[in-house]
Design a protein around this motif. Structure first.
Motif, PDB file in Angstrom:
ATOM      1  N   VAL A 103     156.360 -54.643   7.059  1.00 42.91           N
ATOM      2  CA  VAL A 103     155.419 -55.754   7.038  1.00 42.91           C
ATOM      3  C   VAL A 103     155.112 -56.270   5.591  1.00 42.91           C
ATOM      4  O   VAL A 103     155.312 -55.417   4.649  1.00 42.91           O
ATOM      5  N   ASP A 123     150.290 -60.262   4.251  1.00 44.23           N
ATOM      6  CA  ASP A 123     149.693 -60.611   5.465  1.00 44.23           C
ATOM      7  C   ASP A 123     149.173 -60.064   6.604  1.00 44.23           C
ATOM      8  O   ASP A 123     148.422 -60.066   7.443  1.00 44.23           O
ATOM      9  N   TYR A 124     148.790 -58.433   6.245  1.00 40.82           N
ATOM     10  CA  TYR A 124     148.139 -57.709   6.842  1.00 40.82           C
ATOM     11  C   TYR A 124     147.070 -56.844   6.143  1.00 40.82           C
ATOM     12  O   TYR A 124     147.284 -56.775   5.063  1.00 40.82           O
ATOM     13  N   LEU A 137     146.504 -51.523  12.105  1.00 42.99           N
ATOM     14  CA  LEU A 137     147.273 -52.530  11.382  1.00 42.99           C
ATOM     15  C   LEU A 137     147.078 -53.907  11.983  1.00 42.99           C
ATOM     16  O   LEU A 137     147.880 -54.169  13.098  1.00 42.99           O
ATOM     17  N   ILE A 138     146.407 -54.631  11.280  1.00 47.94           N
ATOM     18  CA  ILE A 138     146.090 -55.811  11.759  1.00 47.94           C
ATOM     19  C   ILE A 138     146.600 -57.308  10.886  1.00 47.94           C
ATOM     20  O   ILE A 138     146.466 -56.990   9.490  1.00 47.94           O
ATOM     21  N   PRO A 139     146.861 -58.451  11.374  1.00 47.52           N
ATOM     22  CA  PRO A 139     147.181 -59.303  10.526  1.00 47.52           C
ATOM     23  C   PRO A 139     145.834 -59.921   9.999  1.00 47.52           C
ATOM     24  O   PRO A 139     144.833 -59.895  10.674  1.00 47.52           O
ATOM     25  N   LEU A 140     146.012 -60.539   8.889  1.00 49.30           N
ATOM     26  CA  LEU A 140     144.758 -60.893   8.327  1.00 49.30           C
ATOM     27  C   LEU A 140     144.049 -62.220   8.823  1.00 49.30           C
ATOM     28  O   LEU A 140     143.049 -62.630   8.573  1.00 49.30           O
ATOM     29  N   TYR A 170     143.216 -62.126  11.700  1.00 47.05           N
ATOM     30  CA  TYR A 170     142.442 -61.548  12.932  1.00 47.05           C
ATOM     31  C   TYR A 170     141.333 -60.885  12.168  1.00 47.05           C
ATOM     32  O   TYR A 170     141.275 -60.083  11.162  1.00 47.05           O
ATOM     33  N   ASN A 219     145.463 -56.561  19.443  1.00 49.77           N
ATOM     34  CA  ASN A 219     145.283 -57.578  18.112  1.00 49.77           C
ATOM     35  C   ASN A 219     146.248 -56.827  17.031  1.00 49.77           C
ATOM     36  O   ASN A 219     146.237 -57.434  15.974  1.00 49.77           O
ATOM     37  N   SER A 220     146.626 -55.498  17.238  1.00 50.16           N
ATOM     38  CA  SER A 220     146.862 -54.458  15.804  1.00 50.16           C
ATOM     39  C   SER A 220     148.340 -54.529  16.373  1.00 50.16           C
ATOM     40  O   SER A 220     149.026 -54.572  17.414  1.00 50.16           O
ATOM     41  N   LEU A 221     149.064 -54.455  15.146  1.00 49.98           N
ATOM     42  CA  LEU A 221     150.612 -54.175  15.240  1.00 49.98           C
ATOM     43  C   LEU A 221     151.100 -52.699  15.256  1.00 49.98           C
ATOM     44  O   LEU A 221     151.844 -52.386  16.134  1.00 49.98           O
TER      45      LEU A 221
END
Length: 107
Positions: free
Chosen positions: A18, A22-23, A74-77, A79, A97-99
């Motif tokens: 990733v 961005d995360y 592990l989340i997108p920023l 969120y 919402n987490s990868l």
């Protein structure tokens, strides 16, 4: 690295595949049967370094060293993870919402 029960060491992790910018990582600990946001409610996302490593202080209050469970997402920023204060369960939206996520029980 998951520190042992009773320790005040930081939680450490590594992510791959990733873009770190961005995360982030949302961390929660379970103490005396309730889930809590870490490190703080007003700072619920741990940054990921350009090398993919991250460090989170999970002992920022009271009985935190005695946490029995630790969860990391592990989340997108983009969120904003929900704050947890003595929550009985972690919100389902964290999983959707987490990868990636992991939950570890400590002895």
């Amino acid at each position: 690295m998951v520190p042992p029960v009773g320790s005040s060491e930081n939680l450490r992790g590594q992510v791959w595949h990733v873009a770190p910018g961005d995360y982030g990582v949302a961390v929660y600990i379970k103490v005396l049967g309730g889930w809590w946001t870490k490190p703080y409610w007003n700072n619920p996302v741990t940054a990921i370094s350009c090398y993919g490593s991250w460090v989170c202080d999970i002992t920022t209050g009271g009985n935190d060293p005695e946490a029995t469970d630790i969860a990391a997402f592990l989340i997108p920023l983009t969120y904003t993870p929900p704050a947890a204060s003595w929550a009985g369960v972690l919100p389902t939206e964290l999983y959707t919402n987490s990868l990636a996520n992991i939950e570890v029980a400590r002895d």
